[in-house]
Design an enzyme around this catalytic site. Sequence first.
Site, short mmCIF file in Angstrom:
data_model
loop_
_atom_site.label_atom_id
_atom_site.label_comp_id
_atom_site.label_asym_id
_atom_site.label_seq_id
_atom_site.Cartn_x
_atom_site.Cartn_y
_atom_site.Cartn_z
N THR A 28 0.01 -18.80 -7.08
CA THR A 28 -0.69 -19.85 -7.76
C THR A 28 -0.22 -20.90 -8.53
OG1 THR A 28 -0.76 -17.87 -9.32
CG2 THR A 28 -2.90 -18.22 -8.04
N ASP A 29 0.87 -20.76 -8.76
CA ASP A 29 1.83 -21.75 -9.68
C ASP A 29 1.77 -23.12 -8.91
OD1 ASP A 29 3.99 -21.30 -7.79
OD2 ASP A 29 5.25 -20.86 -9.29
N SER A 60 32.16 -17.53 -10.78
CA SER A 60 31.53 -16.50 -11.08
C SER A 60 31.98 -15.20 -10.73
CB SER A 60 30.07 -16.78 -10.66
OG SER A 60 30.20 -16.13 -9.13
N GLY A 119 18.10 -11.53 -4.42
CA GLY A 119 17.55 -11.10 -3.01
C GLY A 119 16.40 -10.14 -3.35
N LEU A 122 13.79 -11.08 -8.02
CA LEU A 122 13.27 -10.94 -9.50
C LEU A 122 14.21 -12.34 -10.01
CD1 LEU A 122 14.40 -7.14 -9.92
CD2 LEU A 122 12.00 -8.08 -9.75
N SER A 123 14.21 -13.38 -9.45
CA SER A 123 14.42 -14.61 -9.72
C SER A 123 16.06 -14.72 -10.35
CB SER A 123 13.48 -15.37 -10.74
OG SER A 123 12.14 -15.38 -10.38
N ASP A 169 8.98 -18.98 -12.38
CA ASP A 169 10.19 -18.27 -12.73
C ASP A 169 11.03 -18.82 -13.90
OD1 ASP A 169 9.35 -17.11 -10.42
OD2 ASP A 169 10.71 -18.16 -8.96
N TYR A 221 7.29 -19.50 3.09
CA TYR A 221 6.87 -19.93 1.84
C TYR A 221 6.37 -21.19 1.96
CZ TYR A 221 7.00 -20.81 -3.23
OH TYR A 221 6.69 -21.10 -4.64
C1 GLA Z 1 8.54 -17.55 -5.94
C2 GLA Z 1 8.65 -18.86 -6.44
C3 GLA Z 1 7.33 -19.38 -7.50
C4 GLA Z 1 6.18 -18.58 -7.10
C5 GLA Z 1 6.24 -17.09 -6.41
C6 GLA Z 1 4.87 -16.75 -5.85
O1 GLA Z 1 8.94 -16.71 -6.87
O2 GLA Z 1 9.94 -19.24 -6.89
O3 GLA Z 1 7.68 -20.46 -8.03
O4 GLA Z 1 5.43 -19.54 -6.33
O5 GLA Z 1 7.31 -17.40 -5.57
O6 GLA Z 1 3.98 -16.36 -6.88
#
Ligand code: GLA
Length: 378
Positions: A28-29, A60, A119, A122-123, A169, A221
């Site tokens: 949705t973002d 790192s 991976g 979880l950003s 994220d 995506y």
């Molecule tokens: C990834 C993207 C986000 C978002 C999600 C799906 O995490 O980085 O910006 O679009 O997918 O909600």
Amino acid sequence: MTFQQVYGYEPAVRYSAPGRVNLIGEHTDYNDGYVLPFAIDRRTTASIAPRTDRVIRVASAFDEAGGPVSLSLDELTPDAMDGWSSYVFGIAWSLREQGADLADKTGFDVFIESDVPVGAGLSSSAAIECGVALAFNDLWELGLDRKSLARVGQYSENHAVGAPTGIMDQSASLLGEQDAVVFLDCRTLDTAVVDLALEANGLEVLVMDTRVEHAHATGGYAARRASCEKGAKALGVEALRDVAVDDLPRAQDLLDDETFRRVRHIVTEDQRVLDTVRTLREQGPRAIGSLLVASHESMRDDFEISVPELDLAVATAMEHGAVGARMTGGGFGGAAIALVDREAREAIAAAVTTAFAAAGYREPNVFTVHAAQGARRD
Ligand code: GLA
């Protein structure tokens, strides 16, 4: 590896930023809609020391090649960066692209460590970006607020790293608070912090990382994003955020079946975020289970971004008494979450692991997360 081992002296400052779990509001973002993520108690730390020249050096703990990679502030372009270090260099570039004057600034030695699994959806990348963005903003005295820094992180992810992702994220990583979710309107960037109250309700969030790899720079995506843009154009709106659930019958007449199902996911998901916020405020977290499950079904059937491993994790958690469960993040792999009673946690985790073995899938990585504070100077 430590900062001291790489550079031979001690860092001056440490900044850290968390990964995130999205409670609800998927894809949705970038449709200008609503999301409800929280920052988790898994963080990336950037240890930093200022330099007197214009060079940024990056190393790192997880880079086996060892030695630092360096780039001068005068050479910052996306083409000059590659690999994971572009998450760091990209922030300096993006700050400049967004108007920061770096002409008289000096560089840094940077060392990155992280316990955000890579991976898993979880950003982990946003955690690096946001810790570094907060640090550079402070150390260069640029005066940007956290919402602007989220934009800087997203711009870097889109144009330096090359993944066409939204703002969720970075917003979660910068704006997260303990035991709360961040309710974000991705059009205005208005935010509200909503109490999760998991502890008081005896609940926990279980992450079920399928270890199926996803990659957002390519493939599904971007294709989903293109479908959403196509749908918005055909419906004559700026973004799918402007379509209401009541408009769906008209949309069905105008769109081909696939585009319609993509649109239906976004439109109903936006509504589910609003419903989840209201339910959390009025009734608490035990009442949101059916919204989580409806979200998963919509991603599985309409948006088609789930995989069998994610479906199995969700179904198994629900069969063993979870309050709710859904895949989280971009999809095509990564992790699902389950909202579970604290006492049921071990049994549900074991059931998921057993079900994966029976299905012949790779062993999942199952662990709990807590909603934690966003990026900070440590
Ligand atoms: C990834 C993207 C986000 C978002 C999600 C799906 O995490 O980085 O910006 O679009 O997918 O909600």
